[in-house]
Scaffold this motif. Structure first.
Motif, PDB file in Angstrom:
ATOM      1  N   PRO A 164      -4.596   5.164  -0.533  1.00 37.97           N
ATOM      2  CA  PRO A 164      -4.353   6.180  -1.568  1.00 37.97           C
ATOM      3  C   PRO A 164      -5.214   7.404  -1.378  1.00 37.97           C
ATOM      4  O   PRO A 164      -6.339   7.326  -0.910  1.00 37.97           O
ATOM      5  N   VAL A 165      -4.645   8.555  -1.809  1.00 43.07           N
ATOM      6  CA  VAL A 165      -5.364   9.813  -1.712  1.00 43.07           C
ATOM      7  C   VAL A 165      -6.440   9.850  -2.777  1.00 43.07           C
ATOM      8  O   VAL A 165      -6.283   9.329  -3.875  1.00 43.07           O
ATOM      9  N   TYR A 209       2.510  -3.290  -1.362  1.00 45.49           N
ATOM     10  CA  TYR A 209       1.254  -3.698  -0.717  1.00 45.49           C
ATOM     11  C   TYR A 209       0.321  -4.271  -1.778  1.00 45.49           C
ATOM     12  O   TYR A 209       0.479  -3.979  -2.972  1.00 45.49           O
ATOM     13  N   ASP A 210      -0.659  -5.058  -1.339  1.00 47.63           N
ATOM     14  CA  ASP A 210      -1.732  -5.490  -2.231  1.00 47.63           C
ATOM     15  C   ASP A 210      -2.717  -4.345  -2.413  1.00 47.63           C
ATOM     16  O   ASP A 210      -2.999  -3.595  -1.475  1.00 47.63           O
ATOM     17  N   TYR A 211      -3.234  -4.209  -3.635  1.00 48.54           N
ATOM     18  CA  TYR A 211      -4.201  -3.146  -3.910  1.00 48.54           C
ATOM     19  C   TYR A 211      -5.279  -3.690  -4.843  1.00 48.54           C
ATOM     20  O   TYR A 211      -4.980  -4.375  -5.823  1.00 48.54           O
ATOM     21  N   THR A 212      -6.545  -3.378  -4.498  1.00 52.93           N
ATOM     22  CA  THR A 212      -7.688  -3.762  -5.324  1.00 52.93           C
ATOM     23  C   THR A 212      -8.287  -2.511  -5.946  1.00 52.93           C
ATOM     24  O   THR A 212      -8.545  -1.524  -5.234  1.00 52.93           O
ATOM     25  N   ALA A 213      -8.496  -2.539  -7.258  1.00 53.79           N
ATOM     26  CA  ALA A 213      -8.994  -1.367  -7.975  1.00 53.79           C
ATOM     27  C   ALA A 213     -10.347  -0.960  -7.435  1.00 53.79           C
ATOM     28  O   ALA A 213     -11.235  -1.788  -7.255  1.00 53.79           O
ATOM     29  N   ALA A 214     -10.505   0.350  -7.153  1.00 52.96           N
ATOM     30  CA  ALA A 214     -11.766   0.892  -6.661  1.00 52.96           C
ATOM     31  C   ALA A 214     -12.542   1.605  -7.758  1.00 52.96           C
ATOM     32  O   ALA A 214     -13.646   2.062  -7.517  1.00 52.96           O
ATOM     33  N   PHE A 221      -3.165  -5.038  -8.124  1.00 53.71           N
ATOM     34  CA  PHE A 221      -1.875  -5.718  -8.135  1.00 53.71           C
ATOM     35  C   PHE A 221      -1.637  -6.309  -6.755  1.00 53.71           C
ATOM     36  O   PHE A 221      -2.374  -6.038  -5.800  1.00 53.71           O
ATOM     37  N   GLN A 222      -0.589  -7.116  -6.656  1.00 51.17           N
ATOM     38  CA  GLN A 222      -0.238  -7.779  -5.418  1.00 51.17           C
ATOM     39  C   GLN A 222       1.154  -7.351  -4.984  1.00 51.17           C
ATOM     40  O   GLN A 222       1.932  -6.804  -5.775  1.00 51.17           O
ATOM     41  N   ASP A 223       1.432  -7.634  -3.731  1.00 53.62           N
ATOM     42  CA  ASP A 223       2.746  -7.288  -3.177  1.00 53.62           C
ATOM     43  C   ASP A 223       3.841  -8.024  -3.954  1.00 53.62           C
ATOM     44  O   ASP A 223       3.791  -9.247  -4.107  1.00 53.62           O
ATOM     45  N   LEU A 251      -2.828   3.920 -10.429  1.00 54.44           N
ATOM     46  CA  LEU A 251      -2.450   3.189  -9.214  1.00 54.44           C
ATOM     47  C   LEU A 251      -1.960   4.187  -8.195  1.00 54.44           C
ATOM     48  O   LEU A 251      -1.412   5.252  -8.542  1.00 54.44           O
ATOM     49  N   PRO A 252      -2.139   3.906  -6.907  1.00 51.70           N
ATOM     50  CA  PRO A 252      -1.722   4.834  -5.853  1.00 51.70           C
ATOM     51  C   PRO A 252      -0.200   4.857  -5.717  1.00 51.70           C
ATOM     52  O   PRO A 252       0.454   3.807  -5.716  1.00 51.70           O
ATOM     53  N   ALA A 253       0.348   6.033  -5.568  1.00 50.83           N
ATOM     54  CA  ALA A 253       1.789   6.189  -5.505  1.00 50.83           C
ATOM     55  C   ALA A 253       2.402   5.670  -4.229  1.00 50.83           C
ATOM     56  O   ALA A 253       3.560   5.275  -4.190  1.00 50.83           O
ATOM     57  N   ASN A 254       1.617   5.670  -3.120  1.00 49.96           N
ATOM     58  CA  ASN A 254       2.172   5.225  -1.845  1.00 49.96           C
ATOM     59  C   ASN A 254       2.050   3.727  -1.662  1.00 49.96           C
ATOM     60  O   ASN A 254       2.295   3.224  -0.569  1.00 49.96           O
ATOM     61  N   TYR A 255       1.670   2.975  -2.705  1.00 43.20           N
ATOM     62  CA  TYR A 255       1.613   1.517  -2.652  1.00 43.20           C
ATOM     63  C   TYR A 255       2.804   0.891  -3.376  1.00 43.20           C
ATOM     64  O   TYR A 255       2.938  -0.337  -3.390  1.00 43.20           O
ATOM     65  N   VAL A 256       3.646   1.692  -4.014  1.00 46.97           N
ATOM     66  CA  VAL A 256       4.763   1.166  -4.810  1.00 46.97           C
ATOM     67  C   VAL A 256       6.022   1.929  -4.460  1.00 46.97           C
ATOM     68  O   VAL A 256       5.988   3.016  -3.848  1.00 46.97           O
ATOM     69  N   GLU A 257       7.172   1.349  -4.872  1.00 46.17           N
ATOM     70  CA  GLU A 257       8.456   2.014  -4.681  1.00 46.17           C
ATOM     71  C   GLU A 257       9.289   1.837  -5.953  1.00 46.17           C
ATOM     72  O   GLU A 257       9.146   0.843  -6.667  1.00 46.17           O
ATOM     73  N   ALA A 258      10.158   2.772  -6.184  1.00 50.06           N
ATOM     74  CA  ALA A 258      10.974   2.739  -7.411  1.00 50.06           C
ATOM     75  C   ALA A 258      12.007   1.632  -7.328  1.00 50.06           C
ATOM     76  O   ALA A 258      12.553   1.332  -6.271  1.00 50.06           O
ATOM     77  N   ILE A 259      12.246   1.010  -8.472  1.00 53.21           N
ATOM     78  CA  ILE A 259      13.265  -0.045  -8.585  1.00 53.21           C
ATOM     79  C   ILE A 259      14.574   0.582  -9.026  1.00 53.21           C
ATOM     80  O   ILE A 259      14.624   1.243 -10.070  1.00 53.21           O
TER      81      ILE A 259
END
Length: 259
Positions: A164-165, A209-214, A221-223, A251-259
Motif C-alpha cells: 500500500p501507498v 491478499y493478506d494484510y496486517t494493520a501497520a 484481513f485475510q485473502d 485498508l489499502p486499495a490495491n489489496y482488494v477488488e470490487a464484488i
C-alpha cells in the motif's frame, strides 16, 4: 717370525715396523703412493689398503646411470610408489589438527595482553549499551512508522504482491520558537493529514491478499474476506469494515477488488 714389508717385500724387524692398513711396513716404505712422501700414523689416509697423503687422496666420484628403458621403468615405478605412500599418509593424518605450539613465556605474555584488550573492549561496549544512545546536537525529527518502510518494503520484494501507498508519514521537528525558552508544546499535526472516518454505507469488496494493520486506524484481513461499507478516501486507501471480524478502519486499495 718377522713379517715381510708390504712394499719392498723384505723382512721387517720390530724396531722399524709400522703396522697399518692390515699390513706391515718399513718406516721408510710407508709413503704416499703418488708423491712418495713419507707418512706416519697421524697424517696418512688409506684408500683400498694403500697409504696416501692428504693432497693425493683419491676423490670418490659417482657413476652416471644410463637412461635405458628398464631404468626409466624402475624410476617411474618408484615415483608412483612414493605418491601412493604420500596419499596414504595424507588421508591417515587428515583431520587430526595442527601441531601444538610450545607455551613459551613470550606467547603467554601476548595471550595475556590480548585477553586484557578484549575485556576492555567488552566493558566499553557494555557501558555504552547500558547508557543508551548519545543524544545528538540540534533537533531530531520524530517520524511515524510508514507502511512503505521496514518489513512492508521487504515483503514487496519477497512475496511479489503490491504494498500500500503511504498515507500518513509525518515529520515533526522538536524545536521551540525563538521567543520561548521553556514550556514548549509539540504542534498538532495539520488537519489535512488527520484521517477521519467517512459516513456508513458504501460498496462491497473482496480481499485478494493478506494484510496486517501497520497503524492503529487500519484493519487486518485475510485473502477472501469481504469488506463492506467501503468508502474511497484517495487513490491508495479506502475505509471499510471486515465482515468476518467486524473491525472497521483504513485498508489499502490495491489489496482488494470490487464484488
Amino acid at each position: 717370525m718377522n713379517p715381510n714389508c708390504a712394499r719392498c717385500g723384505k723382512i721387517v724387524y720390530p724396531t722399524e715396523k709400522v703396522n697399518c692398513l692390515d699390513k706391515f711396513w718399513h718406516k721408510s716404505c710407508f709413503h704416499c703412493e703418488t708423491c712418495k712422501m713419507t707418512l706416519n700414523m697421524k697424517n696418512y689416509k688409506g684408500y683400498e689398503k694403500k697409504p696416501y697423503c692428504n693432497a693425493h687422496y683419491p676423490k670418490q666420484s659417482f657413476t652416471m646411470v644410463a637412461d635405458t628403458p628398464e631404468n626409466l621403468r624402475l624410476k617411474q615405478q618408484s615415483e608412483l610408489q612414493s605418491q601412493i605412500r604420500y596419499k596414504e599418509e595424507f588421508e591417515k593424518n587428515k583431520g587430526k589438527g595442527f601441531s601444538v605450539v610450545a607455551d613459551t613465556p613470550e606467547l603467554q605474555r601476548i595471550r595475556k595482553t590480548q585477553d586484557q584488550i578484549s575485556n576492555i573492549k567488552y566493558h566499553e561496549e557494555f557501558e555504552r549499551s547500558r547508557m543508551g544512545p548519545v543524544p545528538s546536537e540540534g533537533p531530531e525529527p520524530e517520524r511515524r512508522n510508514c507502511p512503505e518502510s521496514g518489513g512492508q518494503r521487504r515483503a514487496e520484494g519477497q512475496l511479489g504482491f503490491p504494498i500500500p501507498v503511504s498515507h500518513s508519514c509525518l515529520t515533526v521537528f522538536q524545536q521551540p520558537p525563538p521567543s520561548q525558552s521553556y514550556g514548549y508544546k509539540e504542534p498538532a499535526a495539520p488537519a489535512s493529514s488527520q484521517r477521519s472516518a467517512p459516513a456508513a454505507g458504501g460498496k462491497r469488496f473482496r480481499a485478494v491478499y493478506d494484510y496486517t494493520a501497520a497503524d492503529e486506524d487500519e484493519v487486518s484481513f485475510q485473502d477472501g474476506d469481504t469488506i463492506i461499507n467501503v468508502q474511497q478516501i484517495d487513490d491508495g486507501w479506502m475505509y471499510g469494515t471486515v465482515e468476518r471480524t467486524g473491525d472497521t478502519g483504513m485498508l489499502p486499495a490495491n489489496y482488494v477488488e470490487a464484488i
